[in-house]
Scaffold this motif. Structure first.
Motif, short mmCIF file in Angstrom:
data_model
loop_
_atom_site.label_atom_id
_atom_site.label_comp_id
_atom_site.label_asym_id
_atom_site.label_seq_id
_atom_site.Cartn_x
_atom_site.Cartn_y
_atom_site.Cartn_z
N MET A 1 0.65 -1.25 -0.31
CA MET A 1 0.23 0.01 -0.17
C MET A 1 0.84 1.59 0.03
SD MET A 1 -2.74 1.28 2.59
CE MET A 1 -4.70 0.73 2.75
N GLY A 2 2.68 1.19 0.75
CA GLY A 2 2.48 2.75 0.48
C GLY A 2 3.71 2.78 -0.14
N GLN A 3 3.88 1.44 -0.93
CA GLN A 3 4.06 1.80 -2.42
C GLN A 3 3.15 2.04 -3.84
OE1 GLN A 3 7.83 0.84 -3.60
NE2 GLN A 3 6.62 2.53 -5.09
N ILE A 4 2.39 1.54 -3.74
CA ILE A 4 1.49 2.52 -4.69
C ILE A 4 0.88 3.74 -4.14
CG2 ILE A 4 -1.74 2.32 -4.62
CD1 ILE A 4 -1.12 -0.68 -4.65
N ILE A 5 0.95 4.49 -2.63
CA ILE A 5 0.44 5.96 -2.44
C ILE A 5 1.55 6.68 -3.38
CG2 ILE A 5 0.61 7.66 -0.95
CD1 ILE A 5 -0.71 5.44 1.18
N GLU A 6 3.01 5.84 -3.03
CA GLU A 6 4.38 6.39 -3.63
C GLU A 6 4.14 6.49 -4.95
OE1 GLU A 6 7.96 8.33 -4.25
OE2 GLU A 6 6.75 8.54 -2.30
N ASN A 7 3.98 5.69 -6.03
CA ASN A 7 3.34 5.69 -7.26
C ASN A 7 3.10 6.84 -7.77
OD1 ASN A 7 5.44 3.56 -7.58
ND2 ASN A 7 4.31 2.45 -7.75
N LEU A 8 1.90 6.95 -7.10
CA LEU A 8 0.90 7.93 -7.58
C LEU A 8 0.77 9.65 -6.64
CD1 LEU A 8 -2.71 6.26 -5.67
CD2 LEU A 8 -2.22 6.06 -8.06
N PHE A 9 1.52 9.75 -5.65
CA PHE A 9 2.83 10.24 -6.51
C PHE A 9 3.82 11.14 -7.00
CE2 PHE A 9 6.08 13.06 -3.66
CZ PHE A 9 5.34 14.41 -3.63
N GLN A 10 4.32 9.99 -7.43
CA GLN A 10 4.75 10.76 -8.22
C GLN A 10 4.27 10.42 -10.08
OE1 GLN A 10 8.00 10.69 -8.28
NE2 GLN A 10 8.16 10.51 -5.97
N ARG A 11 3.10 9.87 -10.13
CA ARG A 11 2.96 10.26 -11.20
C ARG A 11 1.59 11.50 -11.15
NH1 ARG A 11 0.32 6.38 -14.71
NH2 ARG A 11 -0.39 8.07 -15.53
N VAL A 12 0.95 11.84 -9.72
CA VAL A 12 0.63 13.44 -10.28
C VAL A 12 1.85 14.49 -10.11
CG1 VAL A 12 -0.90 14.57 -8.56
CG2 VAL A 12 -1.25 12.40 -8.59
N LEU A 13 2.93 13.93 -9.95
CA LEU A 13 4.13 14.69 -9.32
C LEU A 13 4.45 15.31 -10.97
CD1 LEU A 13 6.67 14.38 -6.99
CD2 LEU A 13 5.21 16.31 -7.15
N GLU A 14 4.04 14.55 -11.94
CA GLU A 14 4.26 15.01 -13.33
C GLU A 14 3.34 15.75 -14.42
OE1 GLU A 14 6.41 10.94 -15.29
OE2 GLU A 14 7.93 11.06 -14.77
N GLU A 15 1.60 14.57 -13.84
CA GLU A 15 0.23 15.71 -13.95
C GLU A 15 -0.15 15.59 -12.77
OE1 GLU A 15 -0.84 12.15 -17.49
OE2 GLU A 15 0.81 11.43 -16.88
N PRO A 16 -0.29 16.82 -12.81
CA PRO A 16 -1.16 17.02 -11.39
C PRO A 16 -2.84 16.93 -11.98
CG PRO A 16 0.24 19.12 -12.02
CD PRO A 16 0.39 17.99 -13.19
N LYS A 17 -3.03 16.23 -13.52
CA LYS A 17 -4.85 16.88 -13.48
C LYS A 17 -5.11 15.49 -13.13
CE LYS A 17 -3.81 15.40 -18.39
NZ LYS A 17 -3.68 15.70 -19.80
N LEU A 18 -4.46 14.41 -12.47
CA LEU A 18 -4.71 13.12 -12.25
C LEU A 18 -5.13 13.34 -10.81
CD1 LEU A 18 -1.60 10.78 -13.09
CD2 LEU A 18 -4.34 10.63 -14.59
#
Length: 445
Positions: free
Chosen positions: A411-428
């Motif tokens: 779960m922690g890794q999923i949250i980190e991965n989500l954060f990395q995606r949002v850093l690149e694409e704030p619209k997510l």
């Protein structure tokens, strides 16, 4: 003619009308003569402290330092210190007298003060009282010890730092014998607490002439006892075409180009202390300091901890020192967001201020373009309020539990991965989109 604060005048008049001598004294007289607004009004009198307490019993009176003759009178929420004329006994550990004796002599009282410019007394009836030529020294912009400088420093070794502090704050010179006595007695600073040294040192740093203070500290040998981490930078030539100064003088130039905000001045002072430890020469005899910011951060923490700075100051200054080389030819928006996250929103503009000052400390011409470009992009990102930390995600662990993801390392890794995606694409950064992404990530694990 000195214009005395109304409440201070009330205190003087009441003491005098009851048969006592009374004067404003020290820094408030000095500052008034320099056309500065005094921060505090201190007074001296031949009334003993118990008599002062009795005389002002309609006001709140605090026995601030009764055995040393000092009481504080509170008028309209402002504190006024009144101290009985005194002479000091023997000093302990170059810091405090073992006892004090009250006296009826104003001259004896003023003779124990540190510098002539602080030995002036005044009241409206008698005018300026100047037993030690303080007004002359004030006019000539000179810091000079009252009486024997050796004795003054041996009484209280912190006076050596105060001499340099006044020189910086007032842009005065230090009289030759007074300065020589500092060099002679520099080791006595070992007897002074780190907290008191820190407080005087900070006043030097945030003065209008900090580089003057650092030069005086180095010349007088006091720097060895305050910031030994800086000693290797003295006369350390950089052998680099971008630098026309040794490390220490580059540091002074950076200091002079920063605002008098303590964390920035501390970072400016400490940003390159790692350079002598990381120096190398390439085949063309050009000097390099690879990774010096990391060594500087380590040494800066040693210095700040030793002088007992608070944790917030230590953390902020350490970040600025470590990141002062973080300016880029090319950087993605994600990289800029990472920079903001590392440095902190509250500190990011201080970093740019430090970086620009660092460039001004190098050999001209100066090029601030890369720094200013990143600064502008940071401003745009902050204005848009784009996510910068995991806390900014519009999803929580409880939301993930609702779709069957159990609390775990995954779960922690999923949250980190989500954060990395949002850093690149704030619209997510919307809950439904994040849940969809999280669900897909969970299936692929």
């Amino acid at each position: 003619m000195i214009e005395i604060d109304n409440s201070a005048n009330l205190i003087l008049n009441k003491l005098q009308s009851n048969g006592y001598e009374a004067y404003v004294v020290g820094g408030c007289v000095r500052d008034s003569l320099l056309k500065k607004i005094p921060m505090d009004w201190d007074m001296c009198t031949n009334a003993d402290p118990l008599e002062v307490i009795e005389l002002f019993n309609e006001y709140k009176v605090i026995p601030t330092g009764l055995k040393h003759g000092t009481v504080s009178i509170i008028i309209d929420s402002k504190s006024y210190e009144v101290t009985t004329y005194r002479i000091d006994g023997d000093y302990l550990n170059n810091r405090k007298p073992d006892q004090v004796f009250f006296t009826n002599s104003l001259r004896e009282d003023l003779s124990r003060r540190d510098f002539t410019i602080n030995s002036l007394a005044y009241n409206s009836h008698e005018g300026l009282i100047d037993f030690f030529n303080g007004y002359k020294d004030l006019s000539e912009k000179v810091i000079k010890a009252v009486g024997d400088a050796d004795r003054r420093y041996q009484e209280d070794a912190l006076r050596m730092l105060r001499a340099i502090r006044f020189a910086c704050q007032l842009n005065f010179s230090i009289e030759d014998l007074t300065l020589k006595a500092i060099k002679k007695n520099a080791n006595l600073l070992n007897n002074i607490s780190q907290e008191r040294i820190r407080d005087e040192f900070c006043k030097i740093l945030i003065s209008d002439y900090p580089s003057k203070g650092l030069k005086l500290l180095a010349d007088s040998k006091l720097l060895e006892f305050i910031a030994p981490e800086l000693i290797p930078s003295l006369d350390f030539m950089q052998h680099n075409p971008h630098h026309d100064k040794d490390v220490f003088n580059h540091t002074l130039a950076v200091l002079e180009n920063t605002p008098n905000k303590l964390v920035i001045r501390l970072a400016a002072l400490l940003h390159d202390i790692g350079k002598p430890h990381t120096f190398s020469l390439d085949k063309n005899k050009i000097g390099h300091f690879y990774g010096h910011q990391h060594e500087s951060e380590k040494l800066a923490k040693n210095f700040l901890n030793r002088l007992k700075f608070d944790n917030k100051t230590i953390n902020t200054v350490s970040i600025l020192v470590k990141e002062h080389m973080s300016w880029f030819d090319k950087i993605s928006d994600k990289g800029i967001k990472r920079l903001i996250t590392r440095v902190g929103v509250d500190n990011i503009n201080d970093l740019f201020t430090l970086q620009i000052a660092d460039v001004k400390g190098t050999k001209p011409p100066y090029d601030f373009s890369k720094i200013l470009q990143v600064k502008e992009r940071v401003h745009k990102i902050l204005t848009k309020k784009e996510p910068l930390t995991i806390k900014d995600l519009n999803i929580t662990g409880n939301d993930l539990k609702q779709i069957g993801i159990k609390p775990s390392k995954e779960m922690g890794q999923i949250i980190e991965n989500l954060f990395q995606r949002v850093l690149e694409e704030p619209k997510l950064n919307y809950k439904d989109k994040l849940l969809e992404l999280a669900n897909n990530m969970n299936k692929t694990n």
